[in-house]
Design a protein around this motif. Structure first.
Motif, short mmCIF file in Angstrom:
data_model
loop_
_atom_site.label_atom_id
_atom_site.label_comp_id
_atom_site.label_asym_id
_atom_site.label_seq_id
_atom_site.Cartn_x
_atom_site.Cartn_y
_atom_site.Cartn_z
N MET A 278 -37.27 -38.10 -52.38
CA MET A 278 -37.49 -39.52 -52.63
C MET A 278 -36.21 -40.20 -53.11
N THR A 281 -33.92 -40.60 -50.06
CA THR A 281 -34.39 -41.68 -49.20
C THR A 281 -34.04 -43.04 -49.79
N ALA A 282 -34.17 -43.16 -51.11
CA ALA A 282 -33.79 -44.42 -51.76
C ALA A 282 -32.31 -44.70 -51.61
N TRP A 283 -31.49 -43.66 -51.64
CA TRP A 283 -30.05 -43.85 -51.44
C TRP A 283 -29.77 -44.39 -50.04
N GLY A 286 -33.15 -47.74 -49.93
CA GLY A 286 -33.78 -48.47 -51.01
C GLY A 286 -32.87 -48.70 -52.20
N GLY A 287 -33.43 -48.54 -53.38
CA GLY A 287 -32.68 -48.77 -54.60
C GLY A 287 -32.96 -50.15 -55.17
N ASN A 288 -32.97 -50.24 -56.49
CA ASN A 288 -33.21 -51.50 -57.18
C ASN A 288 -32.04 -51.82 -58.11
N GLU A 589 -29.22 -40.54 -59.59
CA GLU A 589 -30.20 -41.60 -59.40
C GLU A 589 -29.69 -42.97 -59.84
N PHE A 608 -32.03 -45.46 -58.24
CA PHE A 608 -32.65 -44.80 -57.09
C PHE A 608 -33.74 -43.82 -57.53
N PRO A 610 -37.40 -42.32 -58.37
CA PRO A 610 -38.73 -42.49 -57.78
C PRO A 610 -39.60 -43.35 -58.69
N GLN A 652 -42.01 -42.46 -47.84
CA GLN A 652 -40.60 -42.72 -48.13
C GLN A 652 -39.75 -42.83 -46.88
#
Length: 653
Positions: A278, A281-283, A286-288, A589, A608, A610, A652
């Motif tokens: 997860m 995948t965020a890398w 995604g990411g916030n 992360e 990043f 989860p 994801q």
């Protein structure tokens, strides 16, 4: 007579125009000849006789076409249509509720007859039956037989063989979908050995090292970890100074104390793989951005460090800002009177140096300056720590100094360079320094002596990396040289950059370099050859860092890019373009970017991690996992299961 003559002559009126009264069938019943469509002139007695002697009409095999249809214009033929999809009724068993008695009696006779046939006779019997079927009936046979030919191999094979088959699958999406087939499959795919092998295939760090922000866990003397199990710099202690021609530095500090934000360890390889997948995948997609902080002071960011509890930045306006892990400002360390150009954290301790020639020791938790170390006669250009109480500084006064920061005294002065000491690295008892005098030197910390001098560059050395077995130096002469620290010999000269090589990081057999020409290059230290040439930026590479899977680079063109280390392909651009990127640093992360936007210094913190609902499984006790794995094979009900472990890859992707 006349009446008889009158009837025989046929001149009188007939009762029926189409009958002959003289024709009989031998029984006295007159035979009446009827023309088609002429029944209106018959008596009721004659119609009854006709119906009693008429034969049953045969059903015509062809449709009767009305003459009117030939007069109508013919409609165009409809185009061919594909065969309809089989309806659910085709999969149902045939119903015998409407079967006749003779049909049921035939089946009672056919069953024992078929059972007495041998294999070949049965095949011939079935072949003859199928030859009599039309396409619709054959379609019914296909849908009726197909489910009976399907067999679950994992129910037929021993669990050991099933797990062996599963071990060859390296696609997590395939395993995630398979775990939803049935409870039996879910139980097989809960085996931790399968996920351990998958972690190895995807180069995810081993489970024992996954405690995020662990205690002071780092191995300075185990370079073999790189070959067998790639791990991040913070776990090995091999953090490398990342410098550029502008004098900026950034790194992940390897020296961790127990964190207030420590995450519990993964309880199984399955939960570990899920968490790592997860994050990866965020890398990629995604990411916030969890914080966008405008520093209260304007200036050039010279250093950036990440620790488990802090984000620390230094500027050329003499200020050091300390933020918490989420980017909230905690305090500002003031004391330097000129720009801060070097700093290094160790736990809650921070050591800094700058243009005022002082080396200061700070308590980041309290914000107090614990000691001021004086001795350098020019700008302190680089700083490293070998343990919790020993710091080493390099200065433009051409010397290095070894400090005991607890006692506040200088232990040794390392003299030998002829120009400014620009960069240094430490491994064990050895420190390697690079200078503007074009040489690098290997020193003994305990003895305070120079062991050997590395000569070969034709211009100033701006960056250095050292892992205990090899030294890499980057120079203004556009080359990178690899050295043996034990003999001082030059092992290789890596050429390809066309300008200053100011960024270096080395991990295992991989070296990544960045230059003022805007390019990033990945080198193999086994073959001493360039593996990837990345046209990363339109101007100087100001920041560079990589781990086992990705490279993150920042440039003077204001862009931050993420690259795939194995393929050299661009994964994404992180954040929106800025005027310039001062510094970038990242860990598993989190990524922190210091950039200039609208002439203001901006800090962006990207997370990043989860989501919390996904981490609840990550924290689950290992006992529950083991019980589930051991007991799931006893279930006989194989209804499909839909759980978060089986569907996390889909969510994801």
């Amino acid at each position: 007579m006349e009446g008889g003559d009158y009837r025989r002559s046929g001149f009188g009126p007939r009762r029926t125009s189409d009958s002959d009264s003289g024709d009989t069938d031998g029984s006295g019943v007159p035979i009446i000849h009827i023309r088609p469509g002429r029944l209106s002139g018959l008596t009721r007695r004659q119609e009854a006789i006709i119906h009693s002697h008429s034969r049953p009409l045969q059903t015509p095999t062809r449709p009767i076409v009305s003459p009117l249809q030939n007069l109508l214009p013919s409609a165009p033929a409809s185009p061919p249509t594909p065969a309809p999809s089989p309806t659910p009724q085709l999969h149902r068993l045939p119903t015998w509720s409407t079967a006749g008695e003779n049909e049921d009696a035939f089946l009672r006779d056919a069953r024992p007859h078929f059972s007495r046939l041998d294999s070949q006779e049965r095949q011939r019997f079935l072949a003859e039956i199928l030859n009599l079927c039309d396409s619709q009936q054959l379609s019914f046979v296909l849908n009726y037989v197909s489910p009976r030919l399907k067999k679950d191999p994992f129910k037929s094979l021993p669990n050991e063989l099933c797990l062996r088959v599963i071990s060859f699958i390296d696609d997590p999406k395939t395993l995630a979908r398979a775990s939803q087939v049935s409870k039996h499959w879910h139980g097989l795919l809960s085996d931790d050995l399968t996920w351990k092998k998958l972690c190895e295939k995807h180069s995810y760090r081993r489970l024992s090292g996954t405690a995020a922000y662990g205690s002071a866990h780092h191995s300075h003397h185990d370079p073999s970890l790189f070959a067998t199990n790639p791990i991040s710099p913070k776990e090995t202690g091999f953090s490398h100074l990342v410098s550029s021609s502008s004098g900026f530095t950034s790194e992940i500090s390897p020296h961790y104390t127990r964190s207030k934000r420590r995450r519990p360890k993964a309880t199984s390889y399955k939960s570990h793989f899920k968490q790592r997948y997860m994050v990866e995948t965020a890398w990629r997609t995604g990411g916030n951005a969890i914080a966008r902080h405008i520093t209260p002071d304007q200036g050039v960011v010279t250093s950036l460090h990440l620790t488990p509890d802090y984000i620390v930045i230094a500027l050329d306006n003499a200020k050091i800002h300390v933020f918490d892990a989420d980017g909230k400002i905690l305090r500002t360390l003031t004391g330097h009177v000129m720009g801060v150009w070097a700093m290094v954290p160790w736990g809650n301790t921070l050591v800094s140096g700058g243009c005022d020639r002082d080396v200061r020791v700070w308590d980041m938790e309290k914000g107090d300056c614990k000691a001021v170390l004086r001795g350098h006669t020019s700008t302190v250009r680089c700083l490293k720590m070998s343990d919790h109480k020993t710091a080493i500084s390099g200065s433009r006064d051409t010397t290095l100094r070894i400090w005991d920061i607890e006692k506040g005294v200088c232990l040794n002065v390392l003299v030998g360079h002829q120009a400014s000491v620009r960069c240094l690295e430490i491994h064990g008892d050895l420190v390697v320094s690079g200078s503007y005098d074009t040489t690098a030197k290997v020193w003994s910390i305990s003895e305070g002596t120079c062991l050997r001098t590395l000569s070969g560059h034709f211009s100033q050395i701006y960056a250095i990396a050292f892992d205990g077995t090899r030294i890499a130096t980057g120079s203004l002469d556009t080359s990178v040289r690899i050295w043996d620290p034990q003999t001082g010999n030059c092992l290789a000269v890596l050429q390809g950059h066309t300008s200053l090589v100011g960024q270096l990081q080395m991990r295992g057999n991989t070296l990544v370099t960045g230059g003022s020409d805007g390019s990033v290059r990945v080198w193999s230290l086994e073959k001493y050859a360039c593996v990837h040439r990345l046209a990363a930026h339109d101007n100087s590479v100001t920041s560079l860092q990589f781990d086992e899977t990705r490279i993150v680079s920042g440039g003077s063109d204001g862009r931050v890019k993420v690259w795939d280390l194995r393929t050299g392909q661009l994964v994404r651009e992180l954040s929106s373009p800025a005027e310039a990127v001062w510094r970038v640093a990242f860990e598993d992360e989190k990524a922190v970017i210091l950039a200039s936007r609208a002439s203001r210094t901006i800090m962006e913190v990207f997370s990043f991690s989860p989501p919390p609902e996904a981490l609840s499984e990550y924290y689950r006790a290992s006992s529950a996992t083991s019980e589930e794995s051991s007991g799931v094979f006893e279930h006989e009900n194989d209804d499909a299961t839909m759980d978060d472990d089986g569907a996390f890859c889909e969510m994801q992707s």
